[in-house]
Design a protein around this motif. Sequence first.
Motif, PDB file in Angstrom:
ATOM      1  N   CYS A   1      -2.990 -19.798 -23.917  1.00 47.63           N
ATOM      2  CA  CYS A   1      -2.327 -21.012 -23.462  1.00 47.63           C
ATOM      3  C   CYS A   1      -3.352 -22.127 -23.382  1.00 47.63           C
ATOM      4  O   CYS A   1      -4.559 -21.874 -23.363  1.00 47.63           O
TER       5      CYS A   1
ATOM      6  N   ARG B   1       4.315 -25.152 -22.281  1.00 45.96           N
ATOM      7  CA  ARG B   1       3.776 -25.907 -21.153  1.00 45.96           C
ATOM      8  C   ARG B   1       2.609 -26.792 -21.620  1.00 45.96           C
ATOM      9  O   ARG B   1       2.038 -27.546 -20.850  1.00 45.96           O
TER      10      ARG B   1
ATOM     11  N   CYS C   1      -2.145 -20.767 -15.726  1.00 44.72           N
ATOM     12  CA  CYS C   1      -1.492 -21.045 -14.448  1.00 44.72           C
ATOM     13  C   CYS C   1      -1.718 -19.853 -13.527  1.00 44.72           C
ATOM     14  O   CYS C   1      -1.461 -18.715 -13.931  1.00 44.72           O
TER      15      CYS C   1
ATOM     16  N   CYS D   1       1.022 -17.169 -13.202  1.00 41.27           N
ATOM     17  CA  CYS D   1       1.592 -16.673 -14.455  1.00 41.27           C
ATOM     18  C   CYS D   1       2.087 -15.228 -14.331  1.00 41.27           C
ATOM     19  O   CYS D   1       1.362 -14.341 -13.907  1.00 41.27           O
TER      20      CYS D   1
HETATM   21  S1  SF4 Z   1       2.756 -19.703 -16.973  1.00 41.46           S
HETATM   22 FE1  SF4 Z   1       3.064 -20.085 -19.177  1.00 41.46          FE
HETATM   23  S2  SF4 Z   1       1.574 -21.698 -19.693  1.00 41.46           S
HETATM   24 FE2  SF4 Z   1       0.955 -20.844 -17.724  1.00 41.46          FE
HETATM   25  S3  SF4 Z   1      -0.551 -19.241 -18.232  1.00 41.46           S
HETATM   26 FE3  SF4 Z   1       1.462 -18.229 -18.111  1.00 41.46          FE
HETATM   27  S4  SF4 Z   1       2.305 -18.209 -20.180  1.00 41.46           S
HETATM   28 FE4  SF4 Z   1       0.603 -19.709 -20.115  1.00 41.46          FE
END
Ligand code: SF4
Length: 321
Positions: free
Chosen positions: A73, A152, A77, A80
Amino acid sequence: MTEARFAEKTTPYLLELAERSDAVRKMYVYDPAHEDIPADIERDLLSEKANTAVPGGVRKFDGRLLVLLSYTCGANCRYCERQDRVGVGLDRLGRLGTAQIDTIVDYVKQDGELHDIIASGGDPLINPKGLEYLFTSLAEVEHVKVMRIHTRFPVQSPGQVNLDLMRKLATLRPTMYLSLHISHPDELTPEVEDLIAQFRAMGYLLICQSVFLKGVNDDVEVLYRLYTRLFQLGVRPYYLYHCQRIPTTARFEMDLRDEVAIMSRLRERLDGLAFPQHVIDMPAARGKVLVPTNHWDFDLGHVTDFDGLTLSTETWKARED
Ligand code: SF4
């Protein structure tokens, strides 16, 4: 150990934004006090490996195929739920190449029921060549009617989005959806709002997915601002998820009753088009189950998945009674 397993990863844009936004800082900054978890953390939290129909392709629901184009990514996050995969572990730095995508396209061609293809990851915009190859190939498959990009990346590094590619994909024959993952109004900076306007002009149908996060957006006013602004920008709020219960996300997980109280207040204030579906994507079960508001008197102690499995909401284990 945890830091190495799911490293802190941000972008210059996010670091600058985090100086002004406590919410953004909490979503991305690694905090060892909350992430000291065992190395043998349970894998496949969303049952995606168990439902892998073809390498890189997950089939959990009728008619839809989720394609995990990239396991990395733009930023990591801290909440996640795919951190058993993203940038680490079983699929370290993996991204689908041409040969794997050919196999997925062949799989789709042979199943006339598959009409909705979802490019996900990780983040599909981290694999632009793969995304272009996948979607241009699938656009030739007559029974594919909808293609979606779930990303994202635009709120993590808006200046790096490949607009030429986005413009090209928007012209493909199937109906094109762009799902932006945004959980706090601070993420809607002028740069991001400008990008959203460009995506609209390209012709994408824009939707948004969010996650309820304690200490970040567990507040009626914050979510009212987020969803009102998205609605004004032409982005339809789609899902608001209950944060998955895994060791590193404990600090973000909210009490379901608090979420319901917030959603009930929001339902009274937001335009209907600005109100997202509050759902639980249950671990070890199948289905994004809608959570009721307090306008009905429901038992929040258990929930039944799409296969009829009844789970306790305290433990997310099959209920015995
Ligand atoms: S929540 Fe989505 S953008 Fe954030 S680390 Fe996980 S997979 Fe990646």
